[in-house]
Design an enzyme around this catalytic site. Sequence first.
Site, PDB file in Angstrom:
ATOM      1  N   LYS A  63       0.159   4.264  -0.277  1.00 49.63           N
ATOM      2  CA  LYS A  63      -0.464   5.458   0.307  1.00 49.63           C
ATOM      3  C   LYS A  63      -0.203   6.665  -0.595  1.00 49.63           C
ATOM      4  O   LYS A  63      -0.202   6.524  -1.816  1.00 49.63           O
ATOM      5  CB  LYS A  63       0.026   5.663   1.743  1.00 49.63           C
ATOM      6  CG  LYS A  63      -0.143   4.398   2.571  1.00 49.63           C
ATOM      7  CD  LYS A  63       0.051   4.583   4.037  1.00 49.63           C
ATOM      8  CE  LYS A  63      -0.174   3.255   4.740  1.00 49.63           C
ATOM      9  NZ  LYS A  63      -0.089   3.366   6.191  1.00 49.63           N
ATOM     10  N   ASN A  80       0.871  -1.173   0.000  1.00 48.12           N
ATOM     11  CA  ASN A  80       0.000   0.000   0.000  1.00 48.12           C
ATOM     12  C   ASN A  80       0.908   1.222   0.000  1.00 48.12           C
ATOM     13  O   ASN A  80       1.479   1.569   1.028  1.00 48.12           O
ATOM     14  CB  ASN A  80      -0.891  -0.044   1.254  1.00 48.12           C
ATOM     15  CG  ASN A  80      -1.695   1.228   1.436  1.00 48.12           C
ATOM     16  OD1 ASN A  80      -1.774   2.064   0.537  1.00 48.12           O
ATOM     17  ND2 ASN A  80      -2.302   1.378   2.616  1.00 48.12           N
ATOM     18  N   HIS A 101      -9.518   1.141   4.517  1.00 41.14           N
ATOM     19  CA  HIS A 101      -8.270   1.293   5.261  1.00 41.14           C
ATOM     20  C   HIS A 101      -8.509   2.207   6.473  1.00 41.14           C
ATOM     21  O   HIS A 101      -9.312   3.144   6.400  1.00 41.14           O
ATOM     22  CB  HIS A 101      -7.181   1.873   4.353  1.00 41.14           C
ATOM     23  CG  HIS A 101      -5.838   1.841   4.988  1.00 41.14           C
ATOM     24  ND1 HIS A 101      -5.420   2.814   5.866  1.00 41.14           N
ATOM     25  CD2 HIS A 101      -4.832   0.930   4.915  1.00 41.14           C
ATOM     26  CE1 HIS A 101      -4.201   2.505   6.290  1.00 41.14           C
ATOM     27  NE2 HIS A 101      -3.827   1.372   5.733  1.00 41.14           N
ATOM     28  N   GLU A 158      -5.599  -4.998  10.412  1.00 45.85           N
ATOM     29  CA  GLU A 158      -4.575  -3.987  10.681  1.00 45.85           C
ATOM     30  C   GLU A 158      -4.889  -3.260  11.982  1.00 45.85           C
ATOM     31  O   GLU A 158      -5.694  -2.320  11.993  1.00 45.85           O
ATOM     32  CB  GLU A 158      -4.539  -2.973   9.532  1.00 45.85           C
ATOM     33  CG  GLU A 158      -4.191  -3.595   8.199  1.00 45.85           C
ATOM     34  CD  GLU A 158      -3.598  -2.566   7.249  1.00 45.85           C
ATOM     35  OE1 GLU A 158      -2.478  -2.794   6.790  1.00 45.85           O
ATOM     36  OE2 GLU A 158      -4.234  -1.539   7.003  1.00 45.85           O
ATOM     37  N   SER A 196       3.366  -2.229  10.387  1.00 46.14           N
ATOM     38  CA  SER A 196       4.819  -2.301  10.613  1.00 46.14           C
ATOM     39  C   SER A 196       5.418  -3.657  10.243  1.00 46.14           C
ATOM     40  O   SER A 196       6.308  -4.158  10.938  1.00 46.14           O
ATOM     41  CB  SER A 196       5.157  -1.916  12.058  1.00 46.14           C
ATOM     42  OG  SER A 196       4.729  -0.599  12.327  1.00 46.14           O
ATOM     43  N   GLU A 202      -6.906   4.597   7.641  1.00 45.35           N
ATOM     44  CA  GLU A 202      -6.707   6.033   7.391  1.00 45.35           C
ATOM     45  C   GLU A 202      -7.932   6.632   6.712  1.00 45.35           C
ATOM     46  O   GLU A 202      -8.269   7.796   6.931  1.00 45.35           O
ATOM     47  CB  GLU A 202      -5.434   6.238   6.553  1.00 45.35           C
ATOM     48  CG  GLU A 202      -4.194   6.005   7.411  1.00 45.35           C
ATOM     49  CD  GLU A 202      -2.982   5.478   6.673  1.00 45.35           C
ATOM     50  OE1 GLU A 202      -2.935   5.554   5.426  1.00 45.35           O
ATOM     51  OE2 GLU A 202      -2.063   4.971   7.343  1.00 45.35           O
ATOM     52  N   GLY A 246       2.449   2.183  10.889  1.00 43.62           N
ATOM     53  CA  GLY A 246       3.404   3.282  10.762  1.00 43.62           C
ATOM     54  C   GLY A 246       4.059   3.682  12.071  1.00 43.62           C
ATOM     55  O   GLY A 246       4.696   4.720  12.166  1.00 43.62           O
TER      56      GLY A 246
HETATM   57  P1  PGA Z   1       2.790   0.222   7.720  1.00 43.62           P
HETATM   58  O1  PGA Z   1       1.322   0.438   7.086  1.00 43.62           O
HETATM   59  O2  PGA Z   1       3.348  -1.041   7.116  1.00 43.62           O
HETATM   60  O3  PGA Z   1       3.558   1.456   7.301  1.00 43.62           O
HETATM   61  O4  PGA Z   1       2.623   0.121   9.195  1.00 43.62           O
HETATM   62  C1  PGA Z   1       0.457  -0.646   6.863  1.00 43.62           C
HETATM   63  C2  PGA Z   1      -0.825  -0.144   6.244  1.00 43.62           C
HETATM   64  O5  PGA Z   1      -1.315   0.922   6.649  1.00 43.62           O
HETATM   65  O6  PGA Z   1      -1.406  -0.790   5.336  1.00 43.62           O
END
Ligand code: PGA
Length: 252
Positions: A11, A9, A95, A167, A213, A97, A173
Amino acid sequence: MRKKIIAGNWKMFKTVQETEQLITGLKRELSDYTKVEVVVCPPFVNLPVAADCLVDNTIKLGAQNIFWEQEGAFTGEISGPMLKAVGVDYVIVGHSERRQYFHETNETVNKRVKAALKNGLLPIVCVGENLAEREGGKTFDVVNDHVTGSLAGLTTEEMQKIVVAYEPVWAIGTGKTATSAQAQEVHKFIRETLAKMFGQPVADATRIQYGGSVKPENAAELTAQPDIDGALVGGASLKVESFVGIVKNTKV
Ligand code: PGA
């Protein structure tokens, strides 16, 4: 047998030029590596160039969102037919976010999932609790609401096209990965929830990715868990070395 699936992803990262560079690097390392299914999900404007780079390649293409109407006066939105016409295979839906910053709810996620299916796209449906919910002992309630709400009204046939991504928001992140035992516990719960909704055979066939992560160093242990069928990767999907490392460390 559930084939493991690793999706990147991206983003809101990477220009058109950077997209070409990253995909060129991934193709060099992964084109012959078919033990794991690999998907990259660049921002909308980079999908055409990504699709061109990936013609006749085993790496699949995903989008990061989809609107539920086929077309119309919806300024700023992107529809299923548009994604399909570009050559997109997968679409990330719900997601955290999007839920957190753009007010998506289980109802709107559900509409997007149905729009993806209607247009022959494969949804990657994200679920997961935030830190306050985990600390308040609400993880299973929240995940149950996300799963039942986001996948409401699907037929068993439609469900076979879905990938679920667990997730935990507190692990995205932040560098804080859920332990493999914490992740496995929730993945098992998600599979039990799917079994109640769609029957055991469909639940057993559904791939459930972990996200939050994920790095080359923890990919092997996470994907060795019985109910973890791959990863949805954010930060570590932005560099060839780390994304390839995750793919190759995935337990098959
Ligand atoms: P990350 O994000 O690997 O940077 O923690 C995962 C995601 O939001 O899909």
